[in-house]
Motif scaffolding. Structure first.
Motif, mmCIF file in Angstrom:
data_model
loop_
_atom_site.group_PDB
_atom_site.id
_atom_site.type_symbol
_atom_site.label_atom_id
_atom_site.label_comp_id
_atom_site.label_asym_id
_atom_site.label_seq_id
_atom_site.Cartn_x
_atom_site.Cartn_y
_atom_site.Cartn_z
ATOM 1 N N LYS A 271 0.983 -1.285 0.001
ATOM 2 C CA LYS A 271 0.006 0.053 -0.057
ATOM 3 C C LYS A 271 0.757 1.410 -0.117
ATOM 4 O O LYS A 271 0.465 2.356 -0.377
ATOM 5 N N GLY A 272 2.178 1.142 0.268
ATOM 6 C CA GLY A 272 2.783 2.231 0.607
ATOM 7 C C GLY A 272 3.330 3.135 -0.617
ATOM 8 O O GLY A 272 3.319 4.453 -0.456
ATOM 9 N N CYS A 273 2.772 2.604 -1.665
ATOM 10 C CA CYS A 273 3.271 3.597 -3.089
ATOM 11 C C CYS A 273 2.341 4.629 -3.167
ATOM 12 O O CYS A 273 2.393 5.605 -4.036
ATOM 13 N N ASP B 50 14.490 -0.177 1.330
ATOM 14 C CA ASP B 50 15.428 -0.470 2.769
ATOM 15 C C ASP B 50 16.393 -1.551 2.431
ATOM 16 O O ASP B 50 17.421 -1.473 2.032
ATOM 17 N N THR B 51 15.783 -2.683 2.856
ATOM 18 C CA THR B 51 16.789 -3.841 2.753
ATOM 19 C C THR B 51 16.977 -4.325 1.115
ATOM 20 O O THR B 51 17.760 -5.112 1.019
ATOM 21 N N ALA B 52 15.983 -3.978 0.616
ATOM 22 C CA ALA B 52 15.788 -4.194 -1.095
ATOM 23 C C ALA B 52 15.553 -5.621 -1.230
ATOM 24 O O ALA B 52 15.472 -6.031 -2.354
ATOM 25 N N LYS B 53 14.818 -6.346 -0.226
ATOM 26 C CA LYS B 53 14.334 -7.619 -0.599
ATOM 27 C C LYS B 53 13.242 -7.655 -1.285
ATOM 28 O O LYS B 53 12.906 -8.290 -2.458
ATOM 29 N N THR B 54 12.228 -6.558 -1.015
ATOM 30 C CA THR B 54 11.044 -6.447 -2.026
ATOM 31 C C THR B 54 11.196 -6.205 -3.060
ATOM 32 O O THR B 54 10.570 -7.080 -3.915
ATOM 33 N N ILE B 55 11.919 -5.490 -3.529
ATOM 34 C CA ILE B 55 12.033 -4.678 -4.790
ATOM 35 C C ILE B 55 12.863 -6.023 -5.775
ATOM 36 O O ILE B 55 12.739 -5.928 -7.100
HETATM 37 C C1 PRP Z 1 7.366 -1.589 2.714
HETATM 38 C C2 PRP Z 1 7.578 -0.683 1.527
HETATM 39 C C3 PRP Z 1 8.280 -1.517 0.605
HETATM 40 C C4 PRP Z 1 9.389 -2.350 1.420
HETATM 41 C C5 PRP Z 1 10.549 -1.714 1.416
HETATM 42 O O1 PRP Z 1 6.127 -2.478 2.562
HETATM 43 O O2 PRP Z 1 6.235 -0.104 1.065
HETATM 44 O O3 PRP Z 1 7.454 -2.086 -0.319
HETATM 45 O O4 PRP Z 1 8.604 -2.191 2.611
HETATM 46 O O5 PRP Z 1 11.276 -2.581 2.409
HETATM 47 P P1 PRP Z 1 12.534 -3.504 1.837
HETATM 48 O O6 PRP Z 1 13.621 -2.582 1.036
HETATM 49 O O7 PRP Z 1 13.270 -3.846 3.186
HETATM 50 O O8 PRP Z 1 11.787 -4.990 1.377
HETATM 51 P P2 PRP Z 1 5.588 -3.277 3.524
HETATM 52 O O9 PRP Z 1 5.967 -4.639 3.490
HETATM 53 O O10 PRP Z 1 5.794 -2.607 4.981
HETATM 54 O O11 PRP Z 1 3.935 -3.093 2.929
HETATM 55 P P3 PRP Z 1 3.199 -1.803 2.772
HETATM 56 O O12 PRP Z 1 3.527 -1.039 1.361
HETATM 57 O O13 PRP Z 1 1.590 -2.171 2.751
HETATM 58 O O14 PRP Z 1 3.422 -0.803 3.938
#
Ligand code: PRP
Length: 180
Positions: free
Chosen positions: A43-45, A103-108
């Motif tokens: 949802k963050g975007c 942040d950690t870049a794991k998601t991306i």
């Molecule tokens: C947050 C943010 C990024 C991710 C970045 O999402 O929106 O997608 O974490 O973190 P990373 O680089 O350590 O992976 P979150 O999982 O909190 O979900 P949200 O977007 O619903 O807040």
């Protein structure tokens, strides 16, 4: 009311606005002649993608993907869960992923690999915030709005326990809020 939980403002409303103008211009220039697909990670975007889009002068398509890795806390779990997938195929598309923070870049890393695997022609990332000191996986987003230090930030889409996303700026949360 929310402001009492904020230690300091890190990126002001005005700075966010100017950052989106700058990023939008750069993207418009780089993708000239292409119709990129902008993919926002929910949802963050939400606020960032909305502000950024207004500044891209191209025939873009937009799509949203639900992705979670924090599951409520202040640390990424590394367990990236897709809660809502894209509605359209991405084969041959030039994709620009819109993120609130890397942040950690794991998601991306996970989502970039997935979209390439699905046959996208190109996959790049635009992020409002970059926190390089938080990296666990090596990753450099192509478009970075503001580089921030290793502090837990909320606002303009970023949450703590699903709250504070509606703050119009990015701020550092008081530690007492998440240690109590
Ligand atoms: C947050 C943010 C990024 C991710 C970045 O999402 O929106 O997608 O974490 O973190 P990373 O680089 O350590 O992976 P979150 O999982 O909190 O979900 P949200 O977007 O619903 O807040």
């Amino acid at each position: 009311m929310l402001e009492k939980d904020i230690k300091k403002v890190l990126v002001s409303e005005e700075e966010i606005k100017q950052t989106c103008i700058k990023l939008g211009k750069q993207i418009t220039e780089d993708y000239k002649g292409k119709d990129p697909l902008v993919v926002g990670l929910l949802k963050g975007c939400m606020p960032f993608m909305t502000e950024l889009m207004k500044n891209i002068d191209l025939y873009i398509d937009i799509e949203l993907m639900g992705v979670q890795s924090y599951h409520g806390g202040t640390q990424s779990t590394g367990d990236v869960k897709i809660t809502r997938d894209l509605d359209i195929p991405v084969k041959g598309r030039d994709i620009l992923i819109a993120e609130d923070i890397v942040d950690t870049a794991k998601t991306i890393s996970v989502i970039t690999k997935l979209l390439k695997y699905r046959g996208a022609n190109s996959v790049e990332v635009v992020t409002l915030l970059d926190k390089p000191a938080g990296r666990v996986v090596e990753f450099t987003p192509k478009y970075i709005g503001v580089t921030i230090p290793k502090e837990f930030v909320v606002g303009f889409g970023l949450d703590y326990d699903e709250k504070y996303r509606n703050l119009p700026y990015v701020g550092v949360l008081k530690e007492e809020v998440y240690t109590k």
